[in-house]
Design a protein around this motif. Sequence first.
Motif, PDB file in Angstrom:
ATOM      1  N   PHE A  92       0.958  -1.211  -0.012  1.00  0.00           N
ATOM      2  CA  PHE A  92       0.114  -0.043   0.004  1.00  0.00           C
ATOM      3  C   PHE A  92       0.916   1.172   0.005  1.00  0.00           C
ATOM      4  O   PHE A  92       2.025   1.352   0.153  1.00  0.00           O
ATOM      5  CB  PHE A  92      -0.789  -0.045   1.069  1.00  0.00           C
ATOM      6  CG  PHE A  92      -1.957  -0.999   1.188  1.00  0.00           C
ATOM      7  CD1 PHE A  92      -3.198  -0.879   0.391  1.00  0.00           C
ATOM      8  CD2 PHE A  92      -1.944  -2.358   1.765  1.00  0.00           C
ATOM      9  CE1 PHE A  92      -4.161  -1.785   0.136  1.00  0.00           C
ATOM     10  CE2 PHE A  92      -2.712  -3.200   1.683  1.00  0.00           C
ATOM     11  CZ  PHE A  92      -3.896  -3.039   0.993  1.00  0.00           C
ATOM     12  N   GLN A  93       0.283   2.328  -0.328  1.00  0.00           N
ATOM     13  CA  GLN A  93       0.749   3.704  -0.592  1.00  0.00           C
ATOM     14  C   GLN A  93       1.538   4.271   0.811  1.00  0.00           C
ATOM     15  O   GLN A  93       2.497   4.629   0.749  1.00  0.00           O
ATOM     16  CB  GLN A  93      -0.351   4.785  -1.126  1.00  0.00           C
ATOM     17  CG  GLN A  93       0.370   6.050  -1.521  1.00  0.00           C
ATOM     18  CD  GLN A  93      -0.550   6.802  -2.152  1.00  0.00           C
ATOM     19  OE1 GLN A  93      -0.899   7.877  -1.841  1.00  0.00           O
ATOM     20  NE2 GLN A  93      -1.446   6.305  -3.057  1.00  0.00           N
ATOM     21  N   ASP A  94       0.812   4.109   1.762  1.00  0.00           N
ATOM     22  CA  ASP A  94       1.388   4.702   3.112  1.00  0.00           C
ATOM     23  C   ASP A  94       1.479   3.637   4.412  1.00  0.00           C
ATOM     24  O   ASP A  94       0.540   3.193   4.906  1.00  0.00           O
ATOM     25  CB  ASP A  94       0.520   5.806   3.682  1.00  0.00           C
ATOM     26  CG  ASP A  94       0.993   6.480   4.828  1.00  0.00           C
ATOM     27  OD1 ASP A  94       2.119   6.108   5.514  1.00  0.00           O
ATOM     28  OD2 ASP A  94       0.486   7.788   5.079  1.00  0.00           O
ATOM     29  N   ALA A  98      -1.054   1.518   6.881  1.00  0.00           N
ATOM     30  CA  ALA A  98      -1.528  -0.055   6.765  1.00  0.00           C
ATOM     31  C   ALA A  98      -0.838  -0.937   7.694  1.00  0.00           C
ATOM     32  O   ALA A  98      -1.542  -1.883   7.851  1.00  0.00           O
ATOM     33  CB  ALA A  98      -0.777  -0.554   5.335  1.00  0.00           C
ATOM     34  N   ILE A  99       0.036  -0.190   8.695  1.00  0.00           N
ATOM     35  CA  ILE A  99       0.591  -1.482   9.908  1.00  0.00           C
ATOM     36  C   ILE A  99       0.210  -0.724  11.111  1.00  0.00           C
ATOM     37  O   ILE A  99       0.010   0.485  11.494  1.00  0.00           O
ATOM     38  CB  ILE A  99       2.147  -0.949  10.072  1.00  0.00           C
ATOM     39  CG1 ILE A  99       2.696  -1.493   8.446  1.00  0.00           C
ATOM     40  CG2 ILE A  99       2.611  -1.793  11.021  1.00  0.00           C
ATOM     41  CD1 ILE A  99       4.225  -1.336   8.281  1.00  0.00           C
ATOM     42  N   GLY A 151      10.147   6.002   7.902  1.00  0.00           N
ATOM     43  CA  GLY A 151       9.030   5.348   6.854  1.00  0.00           C
ATOM     44  C   GLY A 151       9.669   4.595   5.775  1.00  0.00           C
ATOM     45  O   GLY A 151       9.047   3.940   5.207  1.00  0.00           O
ATOM     46  N   GLY A 152      10.981   4.682   5.345  1.00  0.00           N
ATOM     47  CA  GLY A 152      11.583   3.977   4.470  1.00  0.00           C
ATOM     48  C   GLY A 152      11.637   2.403   4.889  1.00  0.00           C
ATOM     49  O   GLY A 152      11.625   1.422   4.191  1.00  0.00           O
ATOM     50  N   MET A 153      11.965   2.365   6.219  1.00  0.00           N
ATOM     51  CA  MET A 153      12.114   1.136   6.943  1.00  0.00           C
ATOM     52  C   MET A 153      10.753   0.276   6.912  1.00  0.00           C
ATOM     53  O   MET A 153      10.527  -0.843   6.578  1.00  0.00           O
ATOM     54  CB  MET A 153      12.665   1.087   8.201  1.00  0.00           C
ATOM     55  CG  MET A 153      14.101   1.690   8.367  1.00  0.00           C
ATOM     56  SD  MET A 153      14.735   2.129  10.160  1.00  0.00           S
ATOM     57  CE  MET A 153      14.877   0.094  10.630  1.00  0.00           C
ATOM     58  N   THR A 177       5.212   7.142  -2.675  1.00  0.00           N
ATOM     59  CA  THR A 177       4.594   8.389  -2.416  1.00  0.00           C
ATOM     60  C   THR A 177       4.900   9.117  -1.296  1.00  0.00           C
ATOM     61  O   THR A 177       5.167  10.281  -1.159  1.00  0.00           O
ATOM     62  CB  THR A 177       3.091   8.356  -3.029  1.00  0.00           C
ATOM     63  OG1 THR A 177       2.774   7.968  -4.178  1.00  0.00           O
ATOM     64  CG2 THR A 177       2.351   9.940  -2.811  1.00  0.00           C
ATOM     65  N   ALA A 178       4.977   8.225  -0.259  1.00  0.00           N
ATOM     66  CA  ALA A 178       5.014   8.730   1.076  1.00  0.00           C
ATOM     67  C   ALA A 178       6.580   8.852   1.465  1.00  0.00           C
ATOM     68  O   ALA A 178       6.809   9.214   2.691  1.00  0.00           O
ATOM     69  CB  ALA A 178       4.256   8.042   2.169  1.00  0.00           C
ATOM     70  N   LEU A 179       7.286   8.723   0.599  1.00  0.00           N
ATOM     71  CA  LEU A 179       8.754   8.422   1.160  1.00  0.00           C
ATOM     72  C   LEU A 179       9.697   9.794   0.567  1.00  0.00           C
ATOM     73  O   LEU A 179       9.312  10.376  -0.587  1.00  0.00           O
ATOM     74  CB  LEU A 179       9.590   7.169   0.424  1.00  0.00           C
ATOM     75  CG  LEU A 179       8.762   6.041   1.157  1.00  0.00           C
ATOM     76  CD1 LEU A 179       9.236   4.680   0.261  1.00  0.00           C
ATOM     77  CD2 LEU A 179       8.786   5.851   2.436  1.00  0.00           C
TER      78      LEU A 179
END
Length: 325
Positions: A92-94, A98-99, A151-153, A177-179
């Motif tokens: 997913f995008q973000d 999602a987590i 965010g990348g992790m 997109t969110a990175l």
Amino acid sequence: MNALDIQDLRLHLPGTARPVIDGVDLTVAPGETVALVGESGSGKTLTSRSALGLLPPGATTEGRVLVDGRSVLTMDSDSLRTLRTGQAAMIFQDPRVAINPLRRIGDFLTEGVRLTGVMSAADAERRAAELLEAVGLDAQLTRRYPGQLSGGMLQRVMIAAALMGDPVLLLADEPTTALDVTSQAEVIALLGRLRQRFGTGLLFVTHDLGLAAAISDRVYVMYAGRIAETGPAATLFDRPRHPYTAALLASTPRLDAPPGRLAAIDGQPPDLRQELSGCAFAARCRLATDLCREQAPAARPAPGQPEHLAACHHGDRLEGSATDA
């Protein structure tokens, strides 16, 4: 057998006058990366989610969606649950949305395969550790909480989670997109390596044409719920045969572009509350004729290029560079 095979898919939503997805044909072969590009609202995400049976409330469908040869649109809830933890998975995008922030990373990675009985708890833990290392993270991160990771992790954790069930198909919905830019490049390179290692088919949904050109083998360009053009990435971007594709390419910022205002596509996409006759792009196209406004064009191959298809009555007039549009 294709990892994903969508045939004449039509999706209707309550309150709309025409299909949101209108006669889409799309395939992803094992080990292939296919990009699905277009403006926001063109139907990209709904098309990708149809492969998991993740459809909006009240949606009705026609056509076929096959994942590894199995019909998704006719599956019951138990079969869909098995599909989502085995044959197909979505990035997913973000990742922060999602987590679950209250669960440890290890629980997030293993929950799906444990609850569906795909793996035992011990096998799931081993698989999670292996995949964390495969995406460039320390296996000890299974004991961390999402708030302790960048965010990348977290996006790497999302990719590892998608691979837990050894899927034949990965669906990536704007996964960068969110990175930040550096993390975006790392995730894209990682997806390429994992595709080669695991032989997974990848459908990459994006509005970034440069990214699509860099990562994909083939590209589908979507507009107003229809496929406007499809073909090998290098051919399609070098010699577009649909005015919409050409206009998208002309409006993409480039370092070598001449000074002045950035090109833009005039007008707005068609309203879903109104019936659509003829070509969906006709109202915004400088090549449009009465034929375009009255008759929807069928996808036709480029001369000598059977894999390069464009749904345009005047595709031959676009021979040349994208800046001609």
